[in-house]
Design a protein around this motif. Structure first.
Motif, short mmCIF file in Angstrom:
data_model
loop_
_atom_site.label_atom_id
_atom_site.label_comp_id
_atom_site.label_asym_id
_atom_site.label_seq_id
_atom_site.Cartn_x
_atom_site.Cartn_y
_atom_site.Cartn_z
N ARG A 125 -0.33 1.13 7.79
CA ARG A 125 -0.56 0.87 6.38
C ARG A 125 -1.66 1.76 5.79
NH1 ARG A 125 -1.46 -4.66 4.84
NH2 ARG A 125 -2.87 -3.90 3.25
N ARG A 126 -1.86 2.92 6.40
CA ARG A 126 -2.89 3.83 5.88
C ARG A 126 -2.59 4.22 4.44
NH1 ARG A 126 -3.46 7.01 11.49
NH2 ARG A 126 -4.99 5.62 12.44
N TYR A 127 -3.66 4.31 3.67
CA TYR A 127 -3.55 4.56 2.23
C TYR A 127 -4.41 5.75 1.85
CZ TYR A 127 -3.99 3.63 -2.78
OH TYR A 127 -3.98 3.75 -4.14
N PRO A 128 -3.89 6.65 0.98
CA PRO A 128 -2.56 6.63 0.36
C PRO A 128 -1.44 6.91 1.35
CG PRO A 128 -3.71 8.66 -0.16
CD PRO A 128 -4.71 7.79 0.55
N VAL A 129 -0.21 6.71 0.92
CA VAL A 129 0.92 6.78 1.84
C VAL A 129 1.02 8.14 2.50
CG1 VAL A 129 2.57 7.42 0.02
CG2 VAL A 129 3.37 6.26 2.09
N PRO A 138 0.79 -1.24 0.00
CA PRO A 138 0.00 0.00 0.00
C PRO A 138 0.82 1.28 0.00
CG PRO A 138 -0.06 -1.04 2.16
CD PRO A 138 0.59 -2.02 1.24
N HIS A 139 2.08 1.22 0.43
CA HIS A 139 2.92 2.42 0.47
C HIS A 139 3.85 2.51 -0.72
CE1 HIS A 139 2.37 2.89 5.12
NE2 HIS A 139 1.28 3.11 4.43
N GLY A 140 3.74 1.59 -1.66
CA GLY A 140 4.60 1.61 -2.83
C GLY A 140 4.25 2.73 -3.79
N ALA A 141 5.25 3.23 -4.51
CA ALA A 141 5.01 4.29 -5.48
C ALA A 141 4.06 3.84 -6.58
CB ALA A 141 6.34 4.74 -6.09
N LEU A 142 4.08 2.55 -6.93
CA LEU A 142 3.23 2.03 -8.00
C LEU A 142 1.80 1.78 -7.55
CD1 LEU A 142 5.72 -0.63 -9.46
CD2 LEU A 142 5.52 1.79 -10.02
N SER A 143 1.54 1.94 -6.24
CA SER A 143 0.22 1.63 -5.69
C SER A 143 -0.62 2.87 -5.39
CB SER A 143 0.39 0.84 -4.38
OG SER A 143 1.24 -0.25 -4.55
N GLU A 199 9.99 9.83 -0.59
CA GLU A 199 9.69 10.19 0.80
C GLU A 199 9.84 8.99 1.72
OE1 GLU A 199 7.78 10.78 -1.77
OE2 GLU A 199 7.87 12.96 -2.01
N GLY A 200 9.41 7.81 1.22
CA GLY A 200 9.52 6.60 2.02
C GLY A 200 10.97 6.23 2.29
N LEU A 201 11.83 6.41 1.28
CA LEU A 201 13.24 6.12 1.46
C LEU A 201 13.85 7.06 2.50
CD1 LEU A 201 15.76 4.55 0.66
CD2 LEU A 201 16.10 6.17 -1.21
N THR A 202 13.47 8.34 2.44
CA THR A 202 13.96 9.31 3.41
C THR A 202 13.53 8.92 4.82
OG1 THR A 202 13.81 11.06 1.77
CG2 THR A 202 13.97 11.75 4.06
N GLU A 203 12.28 8.49 4.95
CA GLU A 203 11.76 8.09 6.27
C GLU A 203 12.49 6.85 6.78
OE1 GLU A 203 7.46 6.89 8.26
OE2 GLU A 203 7.55 7.94 6.34
N LEU A 204 12.72 5.90 5.89
CA LEU A 204 13.44 4.68 6.27
C LEU A 204 14.86 5.01 6.70
CD1 LEU A 204 13.35 1.59 6.45
CD2 LEU A 204 14.16 1.53 4.09
N LEU A 205 15.50 5.94 5.99
CA LEU A 205 16.85 6.37 6.34
C LEU A 205 16.88 6.99 7.73
CD1 LEU A 205 19.80 6.76 5.45
CD2 LEU A 205 19.10 8.94 4.45
N GLU A 206 15.87 7.81 8.03
CA GLU A 206 15.82 8.44 9.35
C GLU A 206 15.64 7.41 10.45
OE1 GLU A 206 16.44 11.01 12.02
OE2 GLU A 206 16.41 11.71 9.95
#
Length: 328
Positions: free
Chosen positions: A179-183, A76-81, A225-232
């Motif tokens: 897992r709230r959608y959209p991300v 649900p948090h994927g860019a393609l979703s 944005e998700g990659l930035t959050e994961l990095l943090e």
């Protein structure tokens, strides 16, 4: 090469990744996908029976919606979703597919151009959604039931299917904060605490990334944005670090704390009866993950301590840090 090493190489070439999601997340994904397709199927059937829409009954739901359900509920948090990818991807692909069928008489050429043009259009419109390729192909190869619809194919079944699936994804994922959608909805609901960069003391390790991915408890297909959050999150895990274990114990596993190809985990398989005052006793180890996997070696205990950054343990398929002195 040992059988285990060969199996690891085959697994790597096949792209089989360790799964970090919990059983709860897997079950929620499966339940959401089943519910999404059920709602699309039932609602469209009821609309047909009530005479609200008039289309060939064999195409009130198209197969590519099954692929979309996988993305919306398993990633649900994927860019393609995300909603624009879902809506734009299907609609623009359907439009291109219908035009290719009308204007290109050769079936093979029409099918290949439809899928290729759909991919290009989705790229430029920033709505890449893999099931869109199947939608474009369906418009070209679906037979008379689809051909008779013409451009109405974009409205029914495509738009109806997409909107229903989107509504289910919004409602189903809403109660679960992770897992709230959209991300962007989930990101707005939680503020990520970012320490002052000047106070950071440790560099990020492989285990920090693994811990951050596990903390997300969601299949990882990241937006910027998700990659930035994961990095943090990985940085916060790094700040819980313990530099070099005070003692190394037989049977325990230790990481060098590096990233990528340089990362390695060693397990001590044997050691001398006791540590001497000079620290000259030796330990025998095997590499259980990362660089030099499945190799064995021997070195001074003091050398091993300098190499080891912290103790680790395997949890849910990933190596995670263990606090100093944790019992087995």
């Amino acid at each position: 090469m040992s059988l285990r090493t060969l199996a690891g190489e085959v697994w790597a070439y096949l792209g089989v990744e360790r799964n970090t999601t919990s059983h709860r997340e897997k079950l929620l994904s499966a339940l959401g996908a089943a519910l999404g397709i059920a709602v699309v199927f039932w609602t469209t059937c009821q609309a047909l029976n009530a005479g609200l829409i008039d289309i060939p009954s064999s195409y009130f739901i198209i197969a590519s919606m099954g692929a979309s359900a996988v993305l919306l509920f398993a990633v649900p948090h994927g860019a393609l979703s995300q909603p624009w990818a879902l809506l734009g991807g299907h609609l623009v692909s359907a439009l291109i597919g219908v035009m290719c069928h009308r204007w290109i008489s050769h079936g093979l050429l029409a099918a290949s151009v439809a899928v290729g043009a759909a991919v290009g259009a989705m790229y430029y419109l920033r709505c890449i959604h893999p099931p869109g390729g199947a939608t474009a192909l369906t418009a070209v190869t679906g037979g008379d039931a689809v051909y008779r619809l013409g451009f109405d194919f974009l409205l029914v079944p495509i738009l109806v299917n997409v909107v229903l699936l989107l509504v289910v994804a919004l409602l189903f994922n809403a109660p679960f904060h992770w897992r709230r959608y959209p991300v962007h909805l989930g990101r707005r609901a939680r503020a990520l605490l970012a320490p002052d960069p000047d106070t950071r003391q440790y560099e990020i390790t492989q285990e920090d990334f693994a811990a951050a991915i596990q903390e997300q408890d969601s299949y990882v297909d990241l937006t910027t944005e998700g990659l930035t959050e994961l990095l943090e999150m990985a940085k916060r895990h790094a700040e819980r670090n313990v530099m070099h274990p005070q003692a190394v114990v037989a049977g325990r596993c230790y990481s060098n704390g590096k990233l990528g190809r340089l990362w390695s985990v060693r397990q001590i398989v044997d050691e001398a009866a006791g540590e001497t005052a000079s620290g000259s006793d030796q330990v025998i180890y095997k590499v259980v993950a990362g660089d030099g996997a499945y190799a064995t070696g021997i070195c001074l205990r003091s050398e091993f301590r300098r190499w080891a950054r912290f103790e680790v343990a395997l949890q849910n398929g990933h190596w995670v840090k263990r606090a100093e002195g944790t019992a087995d």
